[in-house]
Design an enzyme around this catalytic site. Structure first.
Site, PDB file in Angstrom:
ATOM      1  N   ASP A 176      40.454  43.009  42.367  1.00  0.00           N
ATOM      2  CA  ASP A 176      40.501  44.407  41.944  1.00  0.00           C
ATOM      3  C   ASP A 176      39.509  45.236  42.762  1.00  0.00           C
ATOM      4  O   ASP A 176      38.560  44.690  43.333  1.00  0.00           O
ATOM      5  CB  ASP A 176      40.120  44.529  40.458  1.00  0.00           C
ATOM      6  CG  ASP A 176      41.112  43.809  39.561  1.00  0.00           C
ATOM      7  OD1 ASP A 176      42.265  43.618  39.985  1.00  0.00           O
ATOM      8  OD2 ASP A 176      40.713  43.442  38.440  1.00  0.00           O
ATOM      9  N   LYS A 177      39.704  46.544  42.715  1.00  0.00           N
ATOM     10  CA  LYS A 177      38.825  47.443  43.480  1.00  0.00           C
ATOM     11  C   LYS A 177      37.347  47.232  43.101  1.00  0.00           C
ATOM     12  O   LYS A 177      36.458  47.278  43.946  1.00  0.00           O
ATOM     13  CB  LYS A 177      39.259  48.888  43.206  1.00  0.00           C
ATOM     14  CG  LYS A 177      38.628  49.906  44.105  1.00  0.00           C
ATOM     15  CD  LYS A 177      39.270  51.268  43.854  1.00  0.00           C
ATOM     16  CE  LYS A 177      38.437  52.367  44.453  1.00  0.00           C
ATOM     17  NZ  LYS A 177      38.974  53.691  44.142  1.00  0.00           N
TER      18      LYS A 177
END
Ligand code: URA
Length: 235
Positions: free
Chosen positions: A104-105
């Site tokens: 994920d970011k």
């Protein structure tokens, strides 16, 4: 056998146009002979290609370990955010380079980038049982009942089932989690299903390959042959 210009392009040495210019200028040799044309067929694994006298270190594929920082997306292109590919130094750039799996970011840590699709598939396929180890900090301390739920296999609200996972309690709200699949937001959702919120998530190992502690966030380096092999050895 492959075209000489294609080989030079694949190794990120030059563009196709530049390759034909270098050849016309007599600056490319194959096994000691000046290449006459840029489209001659060469065996890149068994020939010595030199450009301006410097030998080309031919690699069929590239395999990188990155310490992914927060704030970049695990994609090859994005309209809004910087991608992990943007962080790869020019010398490691290849056409077809992509992250083998997504973080994920806001997730940090070990990411493998390669242009070898079969290799990536082997890492990601749940049937290969390559366990990914994450270090997580939660909003409150879990206990043995959470360990047991992970061991049995978590089911999300929408009915999606996860394979059994290992949870190690490290004291307080700190844990290590081992999963061998990569469902979207999997670790966060597994904890959510048990009433916890993940505050910090870092991937620290894939199989027996650990994130190099000397690699700063945002940096990457090539994997050794040995490191490539230990990915497929379970801990
Ligand atoms: N699980 C998550 O929830 N996020 C990640 O980035 C990786 C695994």
């Amino acid at each position: 056998m492959e075209r000489l210009d294609k080989i030079l392009v694949s190794q990120n040495i030059c563009t196709r146009k530049e390759a034909s210019r270098l050849v016309r200028q007599g600056l490319v040799t194959v096994d000691g002979e000046t290449a006459a044309r840029s489209d001659i067929k060469v065996d890149p694994e068994n020939s010595i290609i030199k450009v301006r006298g410097q030998a080309v270190d031919f690699k069929k594929h590239i395999y990188l370990m990155m310490n992914k920082p927060a704030g970049v997306v695990s994609a090859t292109e994005d309209n809004f955010d910087r991608t992990v590919i943007d962080l790869v130094p020019e010398r490691f750039r290849r056409a077809g380079l992509f992250p083998a799996g997504r973080l994920d970011k806001d997730t940090v840590g070990l990411l493998i980038l390669t242009d070898d699709g079969d290799f990536a598939h082997k890492i990601l396929s749940p049937s290969r049982k390559v366990f990914k180890k994450y270090y997580a900090e939660l909003d409150s301390p879990p206990d043995e009942s959470t360990v047991e739920s992970f061991e049995r296999g978590i089911t999300f609200k929408d009915g999606t089932t996860c394979l059994p996972a290992r949870l190690e309690l490290l004291g307080g709200a700190r844990v290590n989690v081992y999963i061998c699949e990569g469902k979207f937001h999997q670790v966060k959702k597994m904890f959510r299903s048990q009433g916890f919120t993940v505050k910090y998530l870092k991937r620290v190992a894939i199989g027996s390959l650990e994130l190099d502690k000397k690699l700063h966030e945002g940096e990457c380096r090539e994997l050794s042959k040995y490191e490539k092999s230990v990915i497929f050895i379970s801990k």
